[in-house]
Design a protein around this motif. Structure first.
Motif, PDB file in Angstrom:
ATOM      1  N   UNK A   8       0.826  -1.204   0.000  1.00 62.74           N
ATOM      2  CA  UNK A   8       0.000   0.000   0.000  1.00 62.74           C
ATOM      3  C   UNK A   8       0.861   1.254   0.000  1.00 62.74           C
ATOM      4  N   UNK A   9       1.982   1.217   0.733  1.00 62.50           N
ATOM      5  CA  UNK A   9       2.881   2.366   0.770  1.00 62.50           C
ATOM      6  C   UNK A   9       3.426   2.673  -0.626  1.00 62.50           C
ATOM      7  N   UNK A  10       3.915   1.645  -1.314  1.00 64.23           N
ATOM      8  CA  UNK A  10       4.491   1.875  -2.626  1.00 64.23           C
ATOM      9  C   UNK A  10       3.429   2.161  -3.676  1.00 64.23           C
ATOM     10  N   UNK A  11       2.249   1.566  -3.547  1.00 65.20           N
ATOM     11  CA  UNK A  11       1.182   1.822  -4.512  1.00 65.20           C
ATOM     12  C   UNK A  11       0.732   3.273  -4.436  1.00 65.20           C
ATOM     13  N   UNK A  12       0.718   3.836  -3.250  1.00 66.04           N
ATOM     14  CA  UNK A  12       0.242   5.205  -3.087  1.00 66.04           C
ATOM     15  C   UNK A  12       1.371   6.223  -3.114  1.00 66.04           C
ATOM     16  N   UNK A  13       2.525   5.827  -3.559  1.00 69.89           N
ATOM     17  CA  UNK A  13       3.681   6.723  -3.571  1.00 69.89           C
ATOM     18  C   UNK A  13       3.744   7.523  -4.861  1.00 69.89           C
ATOM     19  N   UNK A  14       4.454   8.613  -4.771  1.00 77.19           N
ATOM     20  CA  UNK A  14       4.704   9.435  -5.940  1.00 77.19           C
ATOM     21  C   UNK A  14       6.211   9.593  -6.052  1.00 77.19           C
ATOM     22  N   UNK A  15       6.741   9.264  -7.196  1.00 76.43           N
ATOM     23  CA  UNK A  15       8.164   9.434  -7.446  1.00 76.43           C
ATOM     24  C   UNK A  15       8.345  10.768  -8.147  1.00 76.43           C
ATOM     25  N   UNK A 118       3.851  17.754   4.550  1.00 76.97           N
ATOM     26  CA  UNK A 118       3.088  18.853   3.970  1.00 76.97           C
ATOM     27  C   UNK A 118       1.596  18.602   4.099  1.00 76.97           C
ATOM     28  N   UNK A 119       0.855  19.688   3.943  1.00 77.09           N
ATOM     29  CA  UNK A 119      -0.609  19.660   3.905  1.00 77.09           C
ATOM     30  C   UNK A 119      -0.990  20.081   2.490  1.00 77.09           C
ATOM     31  N   UNK A 120      -1.981  19.408   1.909  1.00 76.15           N
ATOM     32  CA  UNK A 120      -2.346  19.654   0.515  1.00 76.15           C
ATOM     33  C   UNK A 120      -3.803  20.089   0.408  1.00 76.15           C
ATOM     34  N   UNK A 121      -4.069  21.024  -0.484  1.00 76.43           N
ATOM     35  CA  UNK A 121      -5.424  21.479  -0.777  1.00 76.43           C
ATOM     36  C   UNK A 121      -5.504  21.765  -2.264  1.00 76.43           C
ATOM     37  N   UNK A 122      -6.600  21.350  -2.890  1.00 75.38           N
ATOM     38  CA  UNK A 122      -6.737  21.566  -4.319  1.00 75.38           C
ATOM     39  C   UNK A 122      -8.172  21.778  -4.746  1.00 75.38           C
ATOM     40  N   UNK A 157      -9.794  18.083  -3.410  1.00 72.41           N
ATOM     41  CA  UNK A 157      -8.933  17.146  -2.687  1.00 72.41           C
ATOM     42  C   UNK A 157      -8.170  17.838  -1.558  1.00 72.41           C
ATOM     43  N   UNK A 158      -8.262  17.257  -0.365  1.00 72.40           N
ATOM     44  CA  UNK A 158      -7.499  17.725   0.791  1.00 72.40           C
ATOM     45  C   UNK A 158      -6.706  16.542   1.325  1.00 72.40           C
ATOM     46  N   UNK A 159      -5.530  16.795   1.865  1.00 70.00           N
ATOM     47  CA  UNK A 159      -4.756  15.672   2.357  1.00 70.00           C
ATOM     48  C   UNK A 159      -3.481  16.076   3.056  1.00 70.00           C
ATOM     49  N   UNK A 160      -2.720  15.055   3.375  1.00 66.68           N
ATOM     50  CA  UNK A 160      -1.423  15.215   4.022  1.00 66.68           C
ATOM     51  C   UNK A 160      -0.424  14.327   3.286  1.00 66.68           C
ATOM     52  N   UNK A 161       0.852  14.662   3.432  1.00 65.69           N
ATOM     53  CA  UNK A 161       1.855  13.864   2.765  1.00 65.69           C
ATOM     54  C   UNK A 161       3.214  14.016   3.412  1.00 65.69           C
ATOM     55  N   UNK A 162       4.114  13.178   2.959  1.00 65.13           N
ATOM     56  CA  UNK A 162       5.494  13.204   3.423  1.00 65.13           C
ATOM     57  C   UNK A 162       6.395  12.931   2.230  1.00 65.13           C
ATOM     58  N   UNK A 163       7.294  13.867   1.959  1.00 67.77           N
ATOM     59  CA  UNK A 163       8.262  13.709   0.883  1.00 67.77           C
ATOM     60  C   UNK A 163       9.619  13.435   1.529  1.00 67.77           C
ATOM     61  N   UNK A 164      10.348  12.476   0.972  1.00 71.36           N
ATOM     62  CA  UNK A 164      11.691  12.152   1.451  1.00 71.36           C
ATOM     63  C   UNK A 164      12.678  12.368   0.313  1.00 71.36           C
ATOM     64  N   UNK A 170      16.238  13.687  -6.728  1.00 70.04           N
ATOM     65  CA  UNK A 170      15.207  12.649  -6.696  1.00 70.04           C
ATOM     66  C   UNK A 170      14.612  12.515  -5.300  1.00 70.04           C
ATOM     67  N   UNK A 171      13.275  12.463  -5.231  1.00 67.70           N
ATOM     68  CA  UNK A 171      12.556  12.275  -3.971  1.00 67.70           C
ATOM     69  C   UNK A 171      11.476  11.235  -4.167  1.00 67.70           C
ATOM     70  N   UNK A 172      11.017  10.661  -3.066  1.00 67.28           N
ATOM     71  CA  UNK A 172       9.845   9.788  -3.069  1.00 67.28           C
ATOM     72  C   UNK A 172       8.846  10.414  -2.102  1.00 67.28           C
ATOM     73  N   UNK A 173       7.585  10.307  -2.460  1.00 63.25           N
ATOM     74  CA  UNK A 173       6.551  10.992  -1.689  1.00 63.25           C
ATOM     75  C   UNK A 173       5.364  10.075  -1.464  1.00 63.25           C
ATOM     76  N   UNK A 174       4.832  10.101  -0.256  1.00 65.51           N
ATOM     77  CA  UNK A 174       3.567   9.427   0.046  1.00 65.51           C
ATOM     78  C   UNK A 174       2.557  10.520   0.365  1.00 65.51           C
ATOM     79  N   UNK A 175       1.373  10.401  -0.231  1.00 67.14           N
ATOM     80  CA  UNK A 175       0.344  11.406  -0.009  1.00 67.14           C
ATOM     81  C   UNK A 175      -1.011  10.720   0.125  1.00 67.14           C
ATOM     82  N   UNK A 176      -1.798  11.155   1.092  1.00 66.35           N
ATOM     83  CA  UNK A 176      -3.175  10.678   1.229  1.00 66.35           C
ATOM     84  C   UNK A 176      -4.101  11.842   0.944  1.00 66.35           C
ATOM     85  N   UNK A 177      -4.940  11.691  -0.078  1.00 64.25           N
ATOM     86  CA  UNK A 177      -5.919  12.716  -0.442  1.00 64.25           C
ATOM     87  C   UNK A 177      -7.317  12.170  -0.234  1.00 64.25           C
ATOM     88  N   UNK A 178      -8.180  13.003   0.282  1.00 65.39           N
ATOM     89  CA  UNK A 178      -9.590  12.657   0.440  1.00 65.39           C
ATOM     90  C   UNK A 178     -10.391  13.587  -0.421  1.00 65.39           C
TER      91      UNK A 178
END
Length: 178
Positions: A8-15, A118-122, A157-164, A170-178
């Motif tokens: 689930x972590x890798x499926x919901x990741x953003x490269x 980060x906090x996301x809003x769109x 879409x609102x959510x939270x995320x963590x970019x490493x 190059x970074x990898x990012x996990x984000x949860x949007x509702x």
């Protein structure tokens, strides 16, 4: 359970490439797990549910140490499966403009931190359609087609995320949007 969590972590990741004041643009490849909450039931954080993968792209621009702005789009399937008589499958395309408020802005966390929460809003648009489910006899088995309406909808879409940050480019990012 551990393998399911990792998947689930890798499926919901953003490269994405790393983004700084020196490298203002970032391009991301999104791998998404769509989850459903509606008339059939709630599949959010229900890892027993069927996986409904989606993929997309994002483009973001560094505005300041606190804010990024961008465009995000995904295409894929979504649905819900409770049992043989209670299920559906649909497809979804969504596109949104977003802003991220970054917590590693020098006020809350150090700008140089490899971790960037980060906090996301769109605001954007989603287009939905029915995936017909055909059984072995060739009969269309899509149930309750009124639950999925071919057409579009405004999304916020609102959510939270963590970019490493792995490297400067190059970074990898996990984000949860509702």
């Amino acid at each position: 359970t551990r393998n399911l969590f990792l998947m689930a972590f890798f499926v919901a990741s953003q490269f994405t490439n790393a983004q700084t004041a020196d490298y203002k643009f970032a391009v991301g490849l999104n791998v998404v797990k769509n989850e459903y909450n509606g008339d059939y039931g709630n599949g959010i954080f229900d890892f027993k549910q069927t996986m409904y993968p989606s993929a997309g792209l994002s483009l973001s621009y560094y505005l300041s140490p606190s804010f990024d702005f961008g465009l995000h789009g995904n295409y894929g399937n979504y649905g819900y499966y409770e049992n043989v008589g209670n299920f559906f499958s649909g497809r979804k395309f969504d596109m949104s403009l977003f802003t991220h408020y970054k917590l590693n802005n020098g006020y809350i966390l150090q700008k140089s931190s490899r971790f960037s929460p980060f906090i996301s809003l769109g605001v954007g648009f989603a287009n939905y359609g029915i995936n017909p489910l055909v059984d072995n006899s060739g009969t269309d088995r899509t149930l309750a087609p009124t639950i999925i309406i071919d057409g579009g909808d405004l999304i916020v879409p609102v959510g939270v995320g963590l970019k490493y940050r792995i490297t400067d480019g190059f970074s990898i990012q996990y984000q949860y949007l509702y």
